[in-house]
Write a protein that holds these residues in place. Structure first.
Motif, mmCIF file in Angstrom:
data_model
loop_
_atom_site.group_PDB
_atom_site.id
_atom_site.type_symbol
_atom_site.label_atom_id
_atom_site.label_comp_id
_atom_site.label_asym_id
_atom_site.label_seq_id
_atom_site.Cartn_x
_atom_site.Cartn_y
_atom_site.Cartn_z
ATOM 1 N N LEU A 87 0.829 -1.284 -0.024
ATOM 2 C CA LEU A 87 0.058 -0.008 0.008
ATOM 3 C C LEU A 87 0.976 1.523 -0.028
ATOM 4 O O LEU A 87 1.766 1.284 0.759
ATOM 5 N N ASP A 88 0.492 2.102 -0.776
ATOM 6 C CA ASP A 88 1.126 3.738 -0.626
ATOM 7 C C ASP A 88 0.108 4.374 0.151
ATOM 8 O O ASP A 88 -0.861 4.940 -0.056
ATOM 9 N N LEU A 89 0.632 4.803 1.301
ATOM 10 C CA LEU A 89 0.138 5.305 2.482
ATOM 11 C C LEU A 89 0.326 6.796 2.447
ATOM 12 O O LEU A 89 0.056 7.637 3.460
ATOM 13 N N SER A 90 0.974 7.489 1.327
ATOM 14 C CA SER A 90 1.519 8.796 1.411
ATOM 15 C C SER A 90 0.272 9.662 1.510
ATOM 16 O O SER A 90 0.565 11.107 1.580
ATOM 17 N N GLY A 91 -0.974 9.379 1.062
ATOM 18 C CA GLY A 91 -1.773 10.227 0.860
ATOM 19 C C GLY A 91 -2.646 10.587 2.054
ATOM 20 O O GLY A 91 -3.598 11.444 2.315
ATOM 21 N N GLY A 92 -2.089 9.941 3.197
ATOM 22 C CA GLY A 92 -2.919 10.256 4.439
ATOM 23 C C GLY A 92 -3.339 9.313 5.226
ATOM 24 O O GLY A 92 -3.820 9.358 6.482
ATOM 25 N N LEU A 97 -4.708 4.708 5.846
ATOM 26 C CA LEU A 97 -5.405 3.596 4.990
ATOM 27 C C LEU A 97 -6.334 3.838 4.195
ATOM 28 O O LEU A 97 -6.785 3.424 3.206
ATOM 29 N N GLU A 98 -7.295 4.870 5.203
ATOM 30 C CA GLU A 98 -8.585 5.061 4.326
ATOM 31 C C GLU A 98 -8.444 5.845 3.053
ATOM 32 O O GLU A 98 -9.317 6.035 2.205
ATOM 33 N N SER A 99 -7.264 6.232 2.621
ATOM 34 C CA SER A 99 -6.878 7.129 1.388
ATOM 35 C C SER A 99 -6.051 6.500 0.754
ATOM 36 O O SER A 99 -5.218 7.106 -0.012
ATOM 37 N N SER A 100 -5.448 5.199 0.960
ATOM 38 C CA SER A 100 -4.547 4.692 0.516
ATOM 39 C C SER A 100 -4.337 4.419 -1.170
ATOM 40 O O SER A 100 -5.685 4.236 -1.576
ATOM 41 N N GLN A 101 -3.368 4.071 -1.913
ATOM 42 C CA GLN A 101 -3.453 3.700 -3.206
ATOM 43 C C GLN A 101 -2.550 2.253 -3.271
ATOM 44 O O GLN A 101 -1.793 2.213 -2.429
ATOM 45 N N PRO A 102 -2.754 1.543 -4.419
ATOM 46 C CA PRO A 102 -1.749 0.486 -4.584
ATOM 47 C C PRO A 102 -0.410 1.202 -5.010
ATOM 48 O O PRO A 102 -0.067 2.063 -5.767
ATOM 49 N N ASP A 103 0.661 0.270 -4.398
ATOM 50 C CA ASP A 103 1.996 0.689 -4.889
ATOM 51 C C ASP A 103 2.047 0.003 -6.331
ATOM 52 O O ASP A 103 1.624 -0.774 -6.705
ATOM 53 N N PRO A 104 2.493 1.264 -7.274
ATOM 54 C CA PRO A 104 2.658 0.950 -8.613
ATOM 55 C C PRO A 104 3.161 -0.179 -9.158
ATOM 56 O O PRO A 104 2.540 -1.031 -9.954
ATOM 57 N N ASP A 105 4.460 -0.425 -8.597
ATOM 58 C CA ASP A 105 5.016 -1.715 -9.165
ATOM 59 C C ASP A 105 4.300 -3.028 -8.761
ATOM 60 O O ASP A 105 4.256 -3.812 -9.648
ATOM 61 N N GLY A 106 4.090 -3.142 -7.634
ATOM 62 C CA GLY A 106 3.330 -4.419 -7.294
ATOM 63 C C GLY A 106 1.934 -4.567 -7.717
ATOM 64 O O GLY A 106 1.825 -5.508 -8.034
ATOM 65 N N PHE A 107 1.228 -3.356 -8.082
ATOM 66 C CA PHE A 107 0.076 -3.573 -8.623
ATOM 67 C C PHE A 107 -0.048 -3.999 -10.216
ATOM 68 O O PHE A 107 -0.562 -4.928 -10.671
#
Length: 214
Positions: A65-70, A72-82
Motif C-alpha cells: 500500500l502507498d499510504l502517502s496520501g494520508g 489507510l482510508e486514502s491509500s493507493q496501490p503501490d504501482p510496481d506491485g499492482f
C-alpha cells in the motif's frame, strides 16, 4: 496446474459447461476465503480462485500500500506491485481458459477489497475478457480512474460498499461506481449494513446481479 502462474483452487461444475468465475481475495486472505460466496452464485460454472503472490501475516497480498496520501482510508496501490499482480492475474486467466477448456465469452470476475480494486482495473484494461464483474468493498485506483476503453460500454459491473466499513469507506466504493459509470459501464451499486465483509443482504444482491447478467 504448473502452466497457470498463480496458485489457485479450481472447482468443476456438475454440468458440462465452460462458464466460469474468477475470484480474487482481499489483503491478508487466501484463495479459500471467497469460495463460500462463489459457491452461492446462481448457475453452474467453474470456480477458479487465485492466491495473491506475496505473503502477508497468515495470508497473502496482491500489492503493498502507498499510504502517502494520508493513511489507510486514502491509500493507493503501490504501482510496481499492482502492475505485477494485474499482469499475473491476466496471464493466469488466459492460461486457465486453455487448461480448463472455459468459454471465453462467459467469464465472470469477482473480487473483494484488494481483489475488487484489481478487478475494476482489469476490466478497464481488458473489457472484452469479462461478461460481468462484481467488486465488493474496493475503490478505483488512481492509475485507472480516467480510462474509458473500447468495450466497456454497457459492461455489467456490480459495486458494493459497507456502510460501516472503516478500511475502505463507502464513499470510496461509491466513487468507484460513479467512475465506472462515467467510463460507460452498466453499474449496479449498493451500500449494505456492516463493515469490511460480505453480509447476507450483499450476497443476495450479487446473486441477483449474476442471475440477471450471466
Amino acid at each position: 496446474m504448473s502452466d497457470i502462474p498463480l496458485e489457485h483452487v479450481h472447482r468443476e461444475p456438475d454440468s458440462d459447461t465452460g462458464n466460469a468465475v474468477f475470484v480474487l481475495h482481499g489483503r491478508g486472505a487466501d484463495e479459500q476465503d471467497l469460495l463460500p460466496v462463489a459457491d452461492r452464485l446462481p448457475g453452474d460454472r467453474h470456480i477458479v480462485s487465485f492466491r495473491a503472490p506475496d505473503r502477508l501475516r497468515g495470508g497473502y497480498t496482491w500489492y503493498d500500500l502507498d499510504l502517502s496520501g494520508g493513511g489507510l482510508e486514502s491509500s493507493q496501490p503501490d504501482p510496481d506491485g499492482f502492475r505485477r499482480s494485474l499482469d499475473m492475474v491476466a496471464e493466469s486467466i488466459d492460461a486457465a481458459v486453455d487448461a480448463y477448456d472455459l468459454d471465453s465469452d462467459s467469464l465472470g470476475l469477482l473480487g473483494f477489497s484488494q481483489g475488487a480494486i484489481t478487478s475494476l482495473s482489469l476490466v478497464l484494461e481488458r473489457p472484452d475478457t469479462f461478461a460481468w464483474v462484481a467488486a465488493h468493498h474496493g475503490y478505483l485506483a488512481e492509475s485507472h480512474a480516467d480510462r474509458s476503453p473500447d468495450g466497456i460500454e454497457g459492461k455489467p459491473v456490480f459495486v458494493a460498499a459497507g456502510a460501516a466499513d472503516q478500511i475502505i469507506p463507502a464513499s470510496r466504493s461509491e466513487a468507484a461506481a460513479e467512475g465506472m459509470r462515467e467510463a460507460g459501464a452498466d453499474v449496479t451499486f449498493g451500500t449494505f449494513e456492516g463493515g469490511h465483509g460480505i453480509g447476507p443482504d450483499e450476497l443476495e444482491a450479487v446473486q441477483a446481479f449474476v442471475e440477471e447478467h450471466d
